[in-house]
Design a protein around this motif. Structure first.
Motif: not given
Length: 374
Positions: A238-247
């Protein structure tokens, strides 16, 4: 078939899908083709008498990151002669059927780069020409002694779907396209288009590639994505900005069993928690990639250059995985109503090295498969 009208059938239509109240909209309206509906059902549609058609050209603008899906469909003779414009691997695909003669062509520039492209489709006798941004993209010729010219009857036009059984397509494709269309001019017609949607979803002003989750629902992927030989491991990336995710980012639950695996982001604590059975591991969110590999009796987690191996006393782990439901953006099962649905953008999801296309998943209407807002 007024080859002109049919092939330049470059527009938007759907005739009868047994729908109730229909709304009329301008053909130049900006519309989001990724709006939820039945997979092959057009988003907008129009039916017009062939004698009313005066133009031979249709133009519109298209923006997408999606590599595959239906853009336009048109037909005469109630679907016996038809035309489709779609994307396949990011490039234009045209399929034409006239008097039983099938022809298709794929080519031109890649259009799934997230930029606005101007497309123009025109008919010139036995030829249909597609221009992209002022340059020729595709040229299709169709000639046969069996072809009948159509000068009366109705021309049906549709956007984002087709009006014939999908089995009649010469080249099969994934129907749904996460894209926006705007500034349409269809055969110089002034007729309003019809839509069966209660409300059309507006196009976002700026987008970037990825799958967007609004916090309202999840996507459940077919378990076939986990099919692998028992002795081989299963890798999910999984790729993405984890600091901007919630849930809940990802979860796996075998049918009729308790939750087996989950990855959950907490925007308040700025941590990502990995759950495997009764084991939990907390990770700081200063990374953009998370890779998990399931072995016969272990799982390895890689994030931001760090690696951790977790023992898992279950010799049937890979077999259980093959039978499990994979949910992205939530928790699968009857008790998922109160789960923490994901809010954020997943730039890429891969299983066994292959990108997961959410167009083919059972997903909530709020999820955008191939685009995220900036």
């Amino acid at each position: 078939m007024a080859s002109g009208p049919l092939l330049l059938t470059l527009s938007i239509t759907a005739l009868a899908w047994g729908i109730q109240a229909k709304k009329e909209i301008s053909g130049s309206t900006a519309v989001d083709l990724g709006q939820h509906r039945d997979a092959w059902r057009p988003l907008m549609h129009l039916s017009v008498n062939l004698t009313k058609i005066r133009g031979i050209t249709s133009t519109f603008q298209l923006r997408t990151y999606d590599p595959e899906g239906t853009i336009f469909y048109g037909d005469t003779k109630n679907g016996r002669d038809w035309f489709i414009l779609a994307l396949k691997d990011g490039v234009p695909l045209m399929q034409i059927s006239r008097s039983g003669v099938l022809v298709f062509v794929v080519g031109g520039p890649k259009l799934n780069d997230g930029r606005w492209h101007t497309l123009e489709l025109s008919n010139h006798g036995d030829f249909v020409v597609l221009e992209v941004d002022g340059s020729r993209g595709l040229l299709v010729g169709l000639q046969s002694d069996t072809i009948e010219e159509v000068v009366s009857g109705s021309l049906r036009l549709a956007i984002g779907g087709i009006l014939i059984p999908k089995e009649r397509l010469f080249v099969q494709l994934e129907p749904q396209l996460d894209a926006c269309v705007r500034d349409g001019s269809w055969l110089n017609l002034s007729n309003p288009w019809e839509t069966d949607a209660e409300q059309l979803r507006p196009c976002r002003q700026n987008i970037r590639p990825g799958s967007f989750f609004s916090g309202s629902g999840m996507a459940v992927v077919n378990s076939s994505v986990l099919q692998t030989e028992y002795e081989h491991g299963v890798t999910i990336r999984v790729l993405g900005d984890f600091a901007k995710m919630d849930g809940t980012i990802l979860s796996i639950r075998p049918p009729g069993q308790a939750l087996m695996f989950a990855v959950v982001a907490d925007n308040n604590t700025k941590e990502v928690t990995v759950i495997l059975g009764g084991y939990k591991m907390s990770l700081k969110e200063d990374f953009k990639e998370l890779e998990m590999t399931f072995g016969t009796d272990w799982m390895e987690i890689r994030n931001g250059g760090h690696a951790s191996k977790v023992p898992w006393e279950n010799p049937e782990l890979l077999k259980t995985l093959r039978e499990s439901h994979v949910a992205i953006g939530g928790l699968p099962g009857k008790d998922d109503a109160g789960s923490s649905f994901l809010r954020g953008c997943l730039e890429k999801i891969q299983i066994q090295g292959k990108d997961v296309d959410l167009d083919g998943a059972n997903k909530h209407p709020s999820i955008s498969s191939h685009s995220c807002p900036l």
